[in-house]
Design a protein around this motif. Structure first.
Motif, PDB file in Angstrom:
ATOM      1  N   SER A 157     -18.516  26.187  -5.473  1.00  0.00           N
ATOM      2  CA  SER A 157     -18.556  27.610  -5.337  1.00  0.00           C
ATOM      3  C   SER A 157     -20.083  28.148  -4.951  1.00  0.00           C
ATOM      4  CB  SER A 157     -18.254  28.558  -6.400  1.00  0.00           C
ATOM      5  OG  SER A 157     -18.616  27.875  -7.688  1.00  0.00           O
ATOM      6  N   VAL A 158     -21.115  27.349  -5.342  1.00  0.00           N
ATOM      7  CA  VAL A 158     -22.773  27.616  -4.983  1.00  0.00           C
ATOM      8  C   VAL A 158     -22.556  27.531  -3.487  1.00  0.00           C
ATOM      9  CG1 VAL A 158     -24.804  26.697  -4.886  1.00  0.00           C
ATOM     10  CG2 VAL A 158     -23.213  26.565  -7.019  1.00  0.00           C
ATOM     11  N   GLY A 159     -21.807  26.950  -2.675  1.00  0.00           N
ATOM     12  CA  GLY A 159     -21.700  26.818  -1.168  1.00  0.00           C
ATOM     13  C   GLY A 159     -21.606  28.179  -0.765  1.00  0.00           C
ATOM     14  N   ASN A 175      -9.699  40.428  -8.797  1.00  0.00           N
ATOM     15  CA  ASN A 175     -10.965  40.661  -8.161  1.00  0.00           C
ATOM     16  C   ASN A 175     -11.322  39.988  -6.807  1.00  0.00           C
ATOM     17  OD1 ASN A 175     -11.476  42.041 -10.448  1.00  0.00           O
ATOM     18  ND2 ASN A 175     -13.181  40.650 -10.963  1.00  0.00           N
ATOM     19  N   VAL A 176     -10.503  38.969  -6.362  1.00  0.00           N
ATOM     20  CA  VAL A 176     -10.525  38.426  -5.000  1.00  0.00           C
ATOM     21  C   VAL A 176      -9.553  38.727  -4.096  1.00  0.00           C
ATOM     22  CG1 VAL A 176     -10.843  36.056  -3.913  1.00  0.00           C
ATOM     23  CG2 VAL A 176     -11.910  36.379  -5.994  1.00  0.00           C
ATOM     24  N   ARG A 177      -8.308  38.316  -4.411  1.00  0.00           N
ATOM     25  CA  ARG A 177      -6.933  38.453  -3.476  1.00  0.00           C
ATOM     26  C   ARG A 177      -6.728  40.156  -3.513  1.00  0.00           C
ATOM     27  NH1 ARG A 177      -2.194  35.453  -2.683  1.00  0.00           N
ATOM     28  NH2 ARG A 177      -3.574  33.639  -2.727  1.00  0.00           N
ATOM     29  N   LEU A 178      -6.638  40.788  -4.469  1.00  0.00           N
ATOM     30  CA  LEU A 178      -6.154  42.222  -4.256  1.00  0.00           C
ATOM     31  C   LEU A 178      -7.001  43.011  -4.059  1.00  0.00           C
ATOM     32  CD1 LEU A 178      -3.569  42.632  -7.135  1.00  0.00           C
ATOM     33  CD2 LEU A 178      -3.057  42.067  -4.682  1.00  0.00           C
ATOM     34  N   GLN A 203     -11.888  30.854  -8.782  1.00  0.00           N
ATOM     35  CA  GLN A 203     -12.382  32.149  -7.940  1.00  0.00           C
ATOM     36  C   GLN A 203     -12.543  33.314  -8.823  1.00  0.00           C
ATOM     37  OE1 GLN A 203      -9.090  33.261  -5.295  1.00  0.00           O
ATOM     38  NE2 GLN A 203      -8.787  31.215  -4.422  1.00  0.00           N
ATOM     39  N   GLY A 204     -11.878  33.182 -10.094  1.00  0.00           N
ATOM     40  CA  GLY A 204     -12.135  34.583 -11.149  1.00  0.00           C
ATOM     41  C   GLY A 204     -13.825  34.317 -11.588  1.00  0.00           C
TER      42      GLY A 204
END
Length: 554
Positions: free
Chosen positions: A441-443, A48-51, A274-275
């Motif tokens: 991650s809130v940042g 969901n992030v990298r690819l 990240q997930g």
């Protein structure tokens, strides 16, 4: 076609698209909730992030500028030149896919193959899927330009559903395939999407229905690249406008996907975090994709067809300008109300929503805080979608080039605008990095709010200047009555107290009572909006509430 007829088509496109997307997205929502219970956070993060970033970056850079430029022209154009220009997205996409694929394989951190197997093949297939989707770009633009109400929504929704079904099947029966599951499903998704458009036009062209739509092509071969008997290969006005949009979209992509670039290139979060972030981000943006995106895409076409780019509001047909102002005001009000509803009610129901959607993997830890923060971001997304769809539809080529300097009175040259956008993009990336190091991650969400605030300010400056010499004030749509604002604040307070005493460790009876409290408060707030926002209610009834419009709007 008059402005009110165009408005009718845009309204039907938005409302029909909304209903169909709600139906298909609900099915996809259930499938994804099922799939999440069988995946690790690391695989979710890589996919969901990298690819997905590789895929979205390739398609965005290859087609976004072409879409905006080719949808802006009027009915009187040489469509063979426009289609030739659109076919250039395919070789451009191949170049971007090769370059970005090399970066993803050689310069970025490669995940542990024991945790996330088949990463290399995943990069190849995601890049290939982006190129396959670009093959359907001429069909997509032609369908959008002629406002085919259901084609886009059905094609995209059907592709997403079939992709989710395939992933669910492979996850259950072949879990050892790893990234093969998601890579093959992504390629299958783009193939189905393109085939839907090809099959539709294959059946439409040459039929009596095509005459009704006054299509500029009569057979499938007309959609392929061809050399005109007279004139240039492409429309150079559209080509120059495409280049102007490309210079802007390159930096806009950094602002749009900034958090994923920071996560991917700077490694501020591990793959598991990240997930979780991306899953919460997708859940939080669900309403934005369901409601705001169809409205933005449909009414961008409306504004682009009704308004002339090269003329000020006072120099255009005043009936068209008045209709555009009334529509913009109503859309701003609708976006504001939808965003405030999500913001005030989402705070008290974030943890419950995450627990239902993904279980303890999402509802524990940082998940609820992320989703609560995202609810505020959705409010800014709603307003930005409406303001930008008007701004980019009304700007001339020169204004697109010098947009920031012209809007804010700091200069008029493209070099200044380019430097300003570069500064904004760089500051956004730096801010994302610093805030993530400080508050996790809130940042990312805080930095996105800053980014969206800048973009909204730019658009509001343009709209104010566009209408300042006319009697119309569409920005009045951002004003809210004190009574309705009080209803939102009171409902937010009541549901927050309800969450403390009834959710989420008290069992399902208490959770259902919490939901009932929220439903009562939501009903009371919507009732207040119905009584106070009579102008908006009239717009919804006359333009979105009936299948065929009468063409009258006060």
């Amino acid at each position: 076609m008059g402005s009110r007829e165009v408005l009718g088509q845009a309204a039907r496109l938005a409302s029909s698209g909304l209903l169909l997307q709600v139906l298909f997205r609900l099915i996809t929502f259930v499938l994804n909730a099922f799939i999440l219970r069988f995946l690790s956070k690391e695989i979710v993060g890589i996919v969901n992030v990298r690819l997905t970033l590789l895929y979205s970056t390739t398609t965005f850079l290859a087609r976004e500028a072409f879409r905006r430029a080719c949808l802006s022209g009027g009915a009187q154009r040489d469509w063979s030149q426009t289609l030739n220009l659109l076919w250039l997205t395919v070789p451009l996409g191949v170049l971007w896919a090769l370059f970005l694929g090399w970066v993803w394989l050689q310069l970025l951190e490669v995940p542990d193959p024991n945790v996330v197997p088949h990463y290399g093949m995943g990069v190849v297939l995601f890049g290939l899927s982006a190129v396959v989707e670009l093959v359907g770009e001429p069909f997509w633009v032609l369908a959008q330009a002629h406002m085919f109400v259901k084609l886009k929504v059905i094609a995209e929704s059907l592709s997403v559903i079939l992709k989710s079904v395939l992933i669910a099947f492979l996850v259950l029966w072949l879990p050892h395939w790893g990234l093969y599951i998601f890579s093959s499903a992504q390629l299958f998704y783009t193939a189905v999407l393109v085939l839907c458009y090809v099959i539709y036009f294959k059946k439409l062209l040459g039929s009596p229905e095509s005459i009704k739509h006054t299509l500029p092509v009569s057979r499938m071969t007309d959609l392929l690249p061809n050399i005109p008997r007279s004139g240039a290969f492409v429309n150079w006005t559209e080509a120059k406008l495409t280049w102007s949009f490309f210079k802007q979209s390159f930096l806009k992509q950094i602002l749009t996907e900034g958090e994923r670039y920071v996560m991917t290139f700077l490694n501020v979060l591990n793959f598991g975090d990240q997930g979780v972030y991306d899953t919460v981000n997708n859940l939080g943006s669900l309403v934005a994709r369901l409601i705001f995106q169809p409205v933005e895409e449909s009414f961008y076409i409306f504004f682009a067809k009704v308004l002339e780019r090269e003329k000020d509001a006072t120099l255009q047909k005043q009936e068209d300008v008045a209709v555009a102002a009334a529509v913009l005001e109503s859309l701003l009000k609708l976006a504001l109300l939808a965003g405030l509803t999500i913001t005030f009610f989402g705070f008290a129901y974030s943890q419950l929503a995450l627990d239902i959607y993904g279980g303890a993997m999402l509802s524990s830890g940082s998940g609820p805080v992320l989703l609560r923060s995202y609810c505020l971001y959705v409010l800014l997304l709603a307003i930005n979608g409406v303001t930008e769809c008007f701004t980019f539809a009304a700007m001339s080529k020169e204004q697109v080039d010098r947009a920031f300097g012209w809007m804010c009175n700091i200069g008029t040259s493209f070099e200044l605008y380019n430097l300003t956008m570069l500064a904004l993009s760089s500051s956004f990336l730096v801010l994302s990095y610093l805030l993530t190091r400080w508050c996790g991650s809130v940042g990312f969400i805080v930095a996105n709010c800053f980014n969206m605030g800048i973009r909204i300010t730019q658009s509001l400056c343009f709209i104010h200047r566009y209408y300042r010499n006319s009697p119309y004030r569409p920005l009045a749509g951002l004003y809210l009555s004190p009574v309705l604002l009080g209803a939102f604040v009171l409902s937010g307070g009541i549901t927050a107290v309800s969450e403390v005493f009834l959710c989420c460790e008290q069992g399902w009876p208490a959770r259902l009572a919490h939901v009932a409290v929220g439903a009562f408060c939501l009903g009371a707030t919507l009732g207040t909006a119905f009584l106070t926002e009579t102008k908006l209610i009239h717009f919804l009834r006359t333009q979105l509430g009936v299948p065929r419009l009468t063409g009258k709007m006060t």
